[in-house]
Design a protein around this motif. Structure first.
Motif, short mmCIF file in Angstrom:
data_model
loop_
_atom_site.label_atom_id
_atom_site.label_comp_id
_atom_site.label_asym_id
_atom_site.label_seq_id
_atom_site.Cartn_x
_atom_site.Cartn_y
_atom_site.Cartn_z
N GLY A 132 0.85 -1.18 0.00
CA GLY A 132 0.00 0.00 0.00
C GLY A 132 0.89 1.22 0.00
O GLY A 132 2.08 1.14 -0.27
N MET A 133 0.28 2.36 0.32
CA MET A 133 1.08 3.58 0.38
C MET A 133 0.54 4.51 1.45
O MET A 133 -0.63 4.49 1.78
N ALA A 134 1.47 5.27 2.00
CA ALA A 134 1.15 6.26 3.02
C ALA A 134 1.50 7.63 2.47
O ALA A 134 2.49 7.77 1.74
N LEU A 135 0.68 8.62 2.80
CA LEU A 135 0.92 10.00 2.38
C LEU A 135 1.30 10.81 3.60
O LEU A 135 0.62 10.77 4.62
N TYR A 136 2.42 11.50 3.50
CA TYR A 136 2.92 12.35 4.58
C TYR A 136 2.93 13.80 4.11
O TYR A 136 3.26 14.09 2.97
N ARG A 137 2.57 14.70 5.00
CA ARG A 137 2.76 16.14 4.78
C ARG A 137 3.80 16.54 5.80
O ARG A 137 3.53 16.56 7.00
N GLU A 151 -0.76 11.65 6.92
CA GLU A 151 -2.06 12.26 6.62
C GLU A 151 -3.04 11.28 6.02
O GLU A 151 -4.24 11.53 6.01
N GLY A 152 -2.56 10.16 5.47
CA GLY A 152 -3.46 9.18 4.87
C GLY A 152 -2.70 7.93 4.51
O GLY A 152 -1.50 7.97 4.23
N GLU A 153 -3.41 6.80 4.54
CA GLU A 153 -2.78 5.53 4.18
C GLU A 153 -3.82 4.60 3.59
O GLU A 153 -4.94 4.52 4.08
N VAL A 154 -3.44 3.92 2.53
CA VAL A 154 -4.25 2.86 1.95
C VAL A 154 -3.41 1.60 2.07
O VAL A 154 -2.34 1.50 1.48
N ALA A 155 -3.88 0.65 2.88
CA ALA A 155 -3.03 -0.45 3.31
C ALA A 155 -2.76 -1.52 2.27
O ALA A 155 -1.63 -1.92 2.11
N ASP A 156 -3.75 -2.03 1.61
CA ASP A 156 -3.44 -3.12 0.67
C ASP A 156 -4.04 -2.87 -0.70
O ASP A 156 -5.13 -3.26 -1.01
N ILE A 157 -3.23 -2.23 -1.52
CA ILE A 157 -3.63 -1.89 -2.87
C ILE A 157 -3.39 -3.07 -3.81
O ILE A 157 -4.21 -3.40 -4.64
#
Length: 111
Positions: free
Chosen positions: A62-67, A72-78
């Motif tokens: 998945g991916m995590a978004l950092y500011r 700030e957001g994460e989608v665990a299993d894409i």
């Protein structure tokens, strides 16, 4: 959005133009703030075991978004394919995806 392995990516002719259109639509349609701090946004690949019973032995990405340093957001299993998520992260970086649009962009990518 559910966090189970049914979120595996189905190859459907996805391209960079599609993600640009989604991002533009989301930025226009949300009465959201302008994003003068886009350069502070970064993405990080995440990796964990699949949460669904039928695939608990598999690794999913998945991916995590950092500011800055704040998550700030994460989608665990894409996807179970690392390269697919790396490609999605690169497209998100280049096209200014923010925490406001992240989940919609990933959902459209998976459709």
């Amino acid at each position: 959005m559910s966090k189970i392995c049914s979120f595996q990516i189905r190859e459907k002719g996805y391209n960079e133009k599609s993600i640009k259109e989604v991002v533009a639509f989301m930025q226009e349609s949300s009465s959201a703030e302008e994003n003068p701090f886009a350069e502070e946004i970064s993405f990080q690949l995440t990796q964990r075991s699949c949460m669904a019973e039928e695939c608990e032995e598999n690794i999913v990405y998945g991916m995590a978004l950092y500011r800055g340093t704040a998550l700030e957001g994460e989608v665990a299993d894409i996807s179970s394919h690392r390269s697919v998520v790396e490609r999605l992260m690169e497209l998100c970086r280049r096209n200014g995806v923010t925490e406001t649009t992240l989940f919609d962009v990933v959902e459209d990518f998976l459709d």
